[in-house]
Enzyme design. Structure first.
Site, PDB file in Angstrom:
ATOM      1  N   ILE A 155       0.835  -1.206   0.000  1.00 50.38           N
ATOM      2  CA  ILE A 155       0.000   0.000   0.000  1.00 50.38           C
ATOM      3  C   ILE A 155       0.874   1.261   0.000  1.00 50.38           C
ATOM      4  O   ILE A 155       0.652   2.180  -0.800  1.00 50.38           O
ATOM      5  CB  ILE A 155      -0.965  -0.010   1.202  1.00 50.38           C
ATOM      6  N   THR A 232      -4.495   5.063   7.675  1.00 53.59           N
ATOM      7  CA  THR A 232      -5.428   4.100   7.081  1.00 53.59           C
ATOM      8  C   THR A 232      -4.958   2.682   7.380  1.00 53.59           C
ATOM      9  O   THR A 232      -5.408   1.729   6.743  1.00 53.59           O
ATOM     10  CB  THR A 232      -5.520   4.263   5.540  1.00 53.59           C
ATOM     11  N   SER A 233      -4.046   2.540   8.348  1.00 51.69           N
ATOM     12  CA  SER A 233      -3.440   1.222   8.566  1.00 51.69           C
ATOM     13  C   SER A 233      -4.133   0.471   9.707  1.00 51.69           C
ATOM     14  O   SER A 233      -4.982  -0.380   9.462  1.00 51.69           O
ATOM     15  CB  SER A 233      -1.947   1.384   8.804  1.00 51.69           C
ATOM     16  N   ARG A 234      -3.775   0.781  10.933  1.00 52.63           N
ATOM     17  CA  ARG A 234      -4.454   0.199  12.097  1.00 52.63           C
ATOM     18  C   ARG A 234      -4.470   1.265  13.197  1.00 52.63           C
ATOM     19  O   ARG A 234      -3.473   1.966  13.415  1.00 52.63           O
ATOM     20  CB  ARG A 234      -3.731  -1.043  12.621  1.00 52.63           C
ATOM     21  N   ASP A 258      -8.911   6.379   8.965  1.00 49.21           N
ATOM     22  CA  ASP A 258      -9.854   5.345   8.502  1.00 49.21           C
ATOM     23  C   ASP A 258      -9.920   4.221   9.521  1.00 49.21           C
ATOM     24  O   ASP A 258     -10.697   3.281   9.350  1.00 49.21           O
ATOM     25  CB  ASP A 258      -9.407   4.793   7.134  1.00 49.21           C
ATOM     26  N   GLU A 263     -12.040   0.790  17.484  1.00 50.70           N
ATOM     27  CA  GLU A 263     -13.085   0.771  16.451  1.00 50.70           C
ATOM     28  C   GLU A 263     -13.988  -0.452  16.531  1.00 50.70           C
ATOM     29  O   GLU A 263     -15.111  -0.427  16.024  1.00 50.70           O
ATOM     30  CB  GLU A 263     -12.459   0.839  15.055  1.00 50.70           C
ATOM     31  N   HIS A 295     -13.233   2.577   8.539  1.00 54.18           N
ATOM     32  CA  HIS A 295     -12.525   1.422   7.977  1.00 54.18           C
ATOM     33  C   HIS A 295     -13.107   1.067   6.599  1.00 54.18           C
ATOM     34  O   HIS A 295     -13.510  -0.066   6.339  1.00 54.18           O
ATOM     35  CB  HIS A 295     -12.592   0.214   8.919  1.00 54.18           C
ATOM     36  N   GLN A 296     -13.086   2.055   5.765  1.00 58.81           N
ATOM     37  CA  GLN A 296     -13.726   1.959   4.450  1.00 58.81           C
ATOM     38  C   GLN A 296     -12.697   1.908   3.323  1.00 58.81           C
ATOM     39  O   GLN A 296     -13.051   1.665   2.165  1.00 58.81           O
ATOM     40  CB  GLN A 296     -14.653   3.198   4.346  1.00 58.81           C
ATOM     41  N   ALA A 297     -11.411   2.093   3.683  1.00 57.02           N
ATOM     42  CA  ALA A 297     -10.397   2.256   2.628  1.00 57.02           C
ATOM     43  C   ALA A 297     -10.348   1.055   1.687  1.00 57.02           C
ATOM     44  O   ALA A 297     -10.112   1.197   0.497  1.00 57.02           O
ATOM     45  CB  ALA A 297      -9.038   2.508   3.253  1.00 57.02           C
ATOM     46  N   PHE A 298     -10.598  -0.132   2.226  1.00 58.14           N
ATOM     47  CA  PHE A 298     -10.503  -1.348   1.389  1.00 58.14           C
ATOM     48  C   PHE A 298     -11.717  -1.507   0.480  1.00 58.14           C
ATOM     49  O   PHE A 298     -11.705  -2.340  -0.419  1.00 58.14           O
ATOM     50  CB  PHE A 298     -10.428  -2.591   2.292  1.00 58.14           C
TER      51      PHE A 298
END
Ligand code: NAI
Length: 330
Positions: A155, A232-234, A258, A263, A295-298
């Site tokens: 990524i 956007t990782s964790r 993200d 979460e 958590h929508q990046a994927f």
């Protein structure tokens, strides 16, 4: 083969069902998150399939193994939610989807950068209310800015390439630098140097004990005043209370998330009719210079199709006693 699927959403059902058409896979769909209390739902299943916020701790794995589960499949790339030592002790192989669409996550990270920079989240609402004033929407050119990419795996590499396209100066930190990126103009630097020099810092390294709270009060203090931080990782890569302090003093200029450390109790579900109990999260929502996605990046169709295809491939290899791809080891 029976496969118990946890944390399932309609879009998972659709993509997994399509990918397994004609194959001897019988799915058992379960909306609850997997943990030691819900593990019993997998009774009779040979394999389970989980996502990012399922809890595969030792107690849960123990229950699954004793019920006859023989394989853990993850429909995600990250595996920080799995106690790998316990899985190894129980002889439970863990397989994941190492690469489905690095572009999906990278493009979302850039989306957060542009949203924060050009205040698109504010502009959208303003225009809908008939307010066409530009006051407070002043942004900056990305061209010529220095961006620090922490982690240049699948990524981070995509992010670096997109940023080079914008004309940014790209700094990177990774214990395993990627020579091809250096050839293309990315400069690797120690983390402290990257933090001090970057106008934007974007995180793309995995969460593990050594990276937990990588961005803490000390790291934030090293960053430029007014810099932007993107994660956007964790969630666990960031010490959220420290980030809130930095936002309050103005030292941190923008925050795009993200992912969020806590979460699991919030994301992927509709809480719009309940009172959110997490005061740290709700404080984050009050800042005008913070944009959070859940958590929508994927979440692109390309990624869902690729996740389902690799998951079905993982299950099929196991079913046919063929060598497993994408095994995660402790
Ligand atoms: P990857 O395994 O291809 O790359 C990770 C990179 O981080 C590697 O190059 C590794 O050397 C580097 N790294 C390890 N420790 C580091 C450290 N202390 N500092 C800097 N770099 C370090 O992983 P990929 O596919 O690029 O994914 C990155 C992360 O993105 C995953 O771990 C996952 O947590 C997250 N992710 C988030 C998604 C979302 O929807 N928000 C979707 C997919 C992945």
């Amino acid at each position: 083969m029976r496969v118990a699927v946890f944390s399932v959403k309609p879009y998972d059902r659709a993509s997994l069902t399509a990918a397994s058409a004609g194959l001897p896979i019988e799915w058992d769909w379960f909306e609850p998150r997997l943990d030691r209390h819900t593990a019993r739902l997998a009774e009779g299943a040979t394999a389970i399939n989980c996502f990012v916020n399922d809890q595969l701790d030792a107690a849960t794995l123990d229950i699954l193994a004793h019920q006859g589960v023989k394989l853990i499949t993850l429909r995600c790339a990250g595996f920080n939610q799995v106690d790998l030592a316990a899985a190894a002790r129980l002889s439970l192989p863990v397989v994941r989807v190492p690469e489905y669409s690095p572009h999906a996550v990278a493009e979302h990270a850039i989306g957060l950068v542009l949203t924060l920079d050009r205040r698109l989240h504010k502009a959208y609402n303003r225009v809908r209310e008939g307010n066409f004033s530009l006051e407070g929407l002043l942004g900056f050119d990305l061209f010529g800015r220095t961006v620090g990419v922490v982690g240049t795996g699948r990524i981070g590499r995509c992010v670096a390439e997109i940023l080079l396209g914008f004309g940014c100066r790209v700094l990177a930190f990774d214990p395993t630098p990627e020579p091809e990126l250096t050839r293309r103009g990315v400069s690797y630097a120690p983390l402290d140097e990257l933090l001090a020099a970057s106008d934007i810092v974007t995180l793309h390294c995995p969460l593990k004990p050594t990276t937990r709270h990588l961005i803490d009060a000390a790291a934030l203090a090293r960053m430029k005043r007014g810099a932007m931080l993107i994660n956007t990782s964790r969630g666990g890569l960031i010490d959220t209370p420290a980030v809130i302090e930095a936002l309050k003093t103005g030292h941190l200029g923008h925050l795009g998330l993200d992912v969020y450390e806590e979460e699991a109790d919030l994301f992927f579900d509709d809480h719009s009719n309940s009172v959110i109990q997490d005061d740290v999260f709700t404080r984050l929502l009050t800042f005008p210079n913070v944009v959070i996605t859940a958590h929508q990046a994927f979440f692109t169709q390309n990624a869902l199709d690729a996740i389902a295809a690799q998951t079905v491939r993982n299950l099929t290899h196991f079913d046919r006693s063929e060598p497993l791809e994408a095994v995660v080891r402790a």
